[in-house]
Design a protein around this motif. Structure first.
Motif, PDB file in Angstrom:
ATOM      1  N   ARG B 126       1.154  -1.052  -0.095  1.00 30.94           N
ATOM      2  CA  ARG B 126      -0.471   0.423   0.194  1.00 30.94           C
ATOM      3  C   ARG B 126       0.793   1.330   0.018  1.00 30.94           C
ATOM      4  N   GLN B 130       0.296   4.456  -2.111  1.00 29.22           N
ATOM      5  CA  GLN B 130       0.004   5.917  -2.167  1.00 29.22           C
ATOM      6  C   GLN B 130       0.946   6.500  -2.485  1.00 29.22           C
ATOM      7  N   VAL B 135      -4.418   8.107  -4.339  1.00 34.21           N
ATOM      8  CA  VAL B 135      -6.011   7.142  -4.024  1.00 34.21           C
ATOM      9  C   VAL B 135      -5.915   7.524  -2.463  1.00 34.21           C
ATOM     10  N   THR B 136      -6.939   6.923  -1.736  1.00 37.04           N
ATOM     11  CA  THR B 136      -7.342   6.334  -0.187  1.00 37.04           C
ATOM     12  C   THR B 136      -6.612   5.210  -0.296  1.00 37.04           C
ATOM     13  N   LYS B 138      -8.219   2.471   1.451  1.00 37.75           N
ATOM     14  CA  LYS B 138      -8.818   1.847   1.302  1.00 37.75           C
ATOM     15  C   LYS B 138      -8.287   1.449  -0.354  1.00 37.75           C
ATOM     16  N   GLU B 139      -8.541   2.519  -1.189  1.00 39.27           N
ATOM     17  CA  GLU B 139      -8.679   2.021  -2.384  1.00 39.27           C
ATOM     18  C   GLU B 139      -6.643   1.654  -3.086  1.00 39.27           C
ATOM     19  N   ASP B 142      -7.499  -2.345  -1.498  1.00 36.45           N
ATOM     20  CA  ASP B 142      -7.776  -3.443  -2.357  1.00 36.45           C
ATOM     21  C   ASP B 142      -6.818  -3.293  -3.599  1.00 36.45           C
ATOM     22  N   HIS B 143      -6.325  -2.816  -3.512  1.00 35.24           N
ATOM     23  CA  HIS B 143      -5.387  -2.342  -5.302  1.00 35.24           C
ATOM     24  C   HIS B 143      -4.047  -3.424  -4.763  1.00 35.24           C
ATOM     25  N   ASP B 146      -5.775  -7.214  -4.772  1.00 37.73           N
ATOM     26  CA  ASP B 146      -5.618  -7.456  -6.044  1.00 37.73           C
ATOM     27  C   ASP B 146      -4.378  -7.916  -7.164  1.00 37.73           C
TER      28      ASP B 146
END
Lengths: 306, 353
Positions: B126, B130, B135-136, B138-139, B142-143, B146
């Motif tokens: 993350r 970031q 992006v936030t 959370k996003e 999520d990434h 993925d």
């Protein structure tokens, strides 16, 4: 976690009991308090009466039995010297000592952490040499001498701070600075060593390869891993200060700390008071160590309490 | 194993390292020449193998591209590194940080120690996302999930909260790959990504890097000392030795017609199934100490064809045929190139492979 706490508390109990027992034996071997408490010309009858009053005529094991029975009920007996509950007397200077030690620790951390990090980032640089030398100096300088020098300069010459006593914030400055110098030196060196160790790790290169700013790499990645060592050392220093390392500073600045109380209690051969103070200090140290233990998972997720 | 893609129309170099010299200053004075005049280039989406034994300067070349070699004592003594026609050496630290992890990312040899033990793998992936994408949290997480799924980690939404110590070496290397590719870099530098892993895991990780690359579209600089790996996945190969490039060629050419005595020696040292020899052939001697390098050709002390000239003069990189470059007097001498022609080709080398 619950099991861990239970086990730790049991261990703590053993430690505190052991310390109390040791102190009990030691007090009984430092001499006869009756000699101190009565005037030189006291008659044999008077001496016998006081000895009986203090319970010192009983066999040692019986005395120990009384002592343990008292402690089990939270009763350390009456201070012979102060004529009031020994525990009350022992607890009285504790808040002051904890506050002074706390301020000194915060003060030393505020300087030690940046200084240690900067030294580790540029080993053998001018800054590193200055920091190493001054932290060695801080460790070596006798604190009573340092206190006197600070009084001489900042109170007598510059009149910035009062020479001694307690009161507003001005009264805290010189004692806490004096007290902070040694932990400052030690913690700076620990931070430097721990950071040097971490900065050599491969995950630092990974962090840099992600494009993280150097400040993040150092503070979020390296410092967090160095945390266990820094916290352990800081806790140890705080424990030492609470345990009476403050004696010389209390004497120099005329402060009502636990250190001077210990010295007085020993001087007066006040057995119940000595026992109460050591008990209180032992509880503090044990509690501090539990807190340090509990902080480890913040820095190292592999630490699990079982 | 995935077959290397064919040559593409677009051959403009993504990255071009030109006569790079990365030296390390010694305390007692003088310098260790870890990388001493290396030139190579990588085209978009190409897989370039860089082979050489330990101490040949492969890793320092890679770290020089990201400017992550320890400095001091390391410093760039000469040459240039062009990424998309811009000099990376001329960039400020801040500009470099925007490139690291986004345009160029790296996977290291030691998965056990290249992740921070104090943070979850999710946090570490993350962080990269970031940093380079708006992006936030959370996003980004999520990434990260993925990406973990992409690199074949089972139940990634749970694993994303794991700490590195809860994973095996192979899984950690998958995490490293996920992290390195999370911002779709144009170039992935993989520095012996499989060396520290079990043989079965090695193949998996290699396949993973190639598959993920297909999806992300990165070029790869694959540093290895495993010629088998090179044969399977790379399009072109750079053979390094003692801080120098000895040979650059397409994989087929290199394996079928190795031009440099060192490359020949390396290939002969590979055991084969149909081998009837009792002992493997070896290259006698060892790589020279970078603090005490031979004056002429770096390989001269171990070379069976060594001549007088090799001892005193460093051979230039010359091209005996299109797309193959060799630094050896046997090749340079054969072509009877005069010194001007050698200098001219050396200046261009090996950009016009």
């Amino acid at each position: 976690m619950a099991t861990y706490l239970l086990k730790t508390l049991l261990k703590a109990l053993v430690v505190v009991l052991g310390v109390s027992l040791l102190v009990f034996v030691l007090t009984r071997s430092i001499g006869n308090p009756v000699n101190t408490m009565l005037p030189l010309g006291a008659s044999t009858a008077e001496r016998a009466r006081l000895t009986h009053q203090l319970g010192l005529d009983k066999p040692l094991l019986a005395q120990l039995g009384d002592y343990v029975a008292g402690v089990a009920q939270g009763n350390f007996g009456e201070s012979w010297w102060q004529q009031e509950s020994a525990l009350t007397v022992a607890l009285r200077p504790l808040p002051f000592t904890i506050e002074l030690s706390g301020i000194a620790l915060v003060l030393s951390l505020v300087f030690a952490i940046p200084l240690g990090i900067l030294s580790a980032l540029k080993p053998r640089s001018l800054l590193d040499k200055v920091a190493s030398t001054s932290s060695m100096l801080g460790i070596c300088v006798p604190n009573f001498w340092l206190g006197l020098m600070l009084i001489l300069i900042f109170s007598n010459l510059l009149h910035w701070f009062p020479t001694s006593g307690t009161g507003g914030w001005q009264y805290w400055v010189l004692p806490s600075v004096t007290l902070a110098v040694l932990p400052l030196g030690r913690i700076t060196q620990i931070v430097r060593t721990a950071m040097l160790e971490q900065l050599r790790e491969l995950y630092i290169v990974t962090a840099r390869s992600k494009g993280l700013p150097e400040f993040w790499v150092v503070t979020r990645h390296a410092l967090k891993n160095a945390g266990v060592q820094i916290v352990t050392m800081s806790g140890w220093e705080l424990g030492r200060m609470i345990a009476g390392y403050t004696i010389a500073i209390e004497a120099v600045f005329g402060l009502p700390g636990i250190g001077s109380l210990i010295v007085d209690a020993i001087g007066q051969q006040d057995f119940p008071l000595i026992q109460a103070i050591t008990f209180v200090i032992a509880i503090c140290i044990v509690f501090l160590n539990i807190l340090i233990d509990l902080s480890y998972p913040l820095f190292n997720p592999r630490v699990k309490f079982k | 194993m995935i077959k290397a893609p064919n040559l593409r129309e677009d051959v403009s170099p993504l990255l071009s390292v030109q006569d790079l010299k990365t030296y390390f200053r010694k305390e007692e004075g003088g310098s260790v020449k870890a990388v001493d005049g290396v030139s190579l280039h990588i085209r978009k989406k190409e897989i370039l193998g860089v082979v050489g034994e330990s101490g040949s300067g492969k890793s320092i070349t890679a770290l020089s591209i990201l400017r992550l070699f320890p400095s001091p004592p390391g410093y760039i003594a000469g040459g240039d590194i062009l990424f998309e026609n811009q000099s990376l050496l001329a960039k400020t630290q801040k500009e470099m940080r925007l490139i690291r992890g986004k345009d160029i990312s790296m996977v290291f040899q030691e998965p056990m120690s290249s992740l921070n033990p104090a943070y979850t793998v999710g946090y570490q992936i993350r962080e990269n996302i970031q940093l380079h994408q708006n992006v936030t949290k959370k996003e980004a997480l999520d990434h990260a999930v993925d990406m973990l799924r992409l690199v074949g980690i089972a139940s990634p939404e749970k694993r994303v909260h794991d700490y590195p110590f809860q994973m095996s070496g192979g899984m950690r290397q998958r995490v490293m790959v996920a992290m390195a590719l999370s911002c779709q870099p144009k170039l992935l530098i993989a520095d012996e990504p499989t060396t520290a892993l079990d043989v079965t895991i090695q193949a998996q990780i290699l396949r993973l890097i190639l598959e993920t690359r297909e999806k992300v579209g990165s070029a790869i600089m694959l540093i290895t000392h495993d010629l088998g790996v090179v044969a399977e996945v790379c399009e072109r190969v750079v053979v390094m030795y003692s801080g120098k490039v000895l040979e650059v060629a397409y994989v087929n050419d290199l394996f079928n017609h190795p031009a440099h005595p060192y490359t020949q020696g390396l290939l002969q040292a590979i055991p084969r199934l149909d081998d009837t020899r009792d002992r493997l052939s070896i290259i006698p001697g060892s790589i020279p100490n970078p603090a005490n390098l031979p004056e002429g050709c770096r390989f001269y002390p171990r070379c069976q064809y060594a001549e007088e000239r090799c001892q005193t003069e460093q051979p230039p990189l010359v091209s005996p045929k299109p797309s193959q470059w060799v630094s050896c007097w046997r090749v340079a001498g054969e072509k009877e190139m005069d010194s001007d022609a050698i200098a001219a080709t050396a200046a261009k080398a090996p950009l016009n492979v």
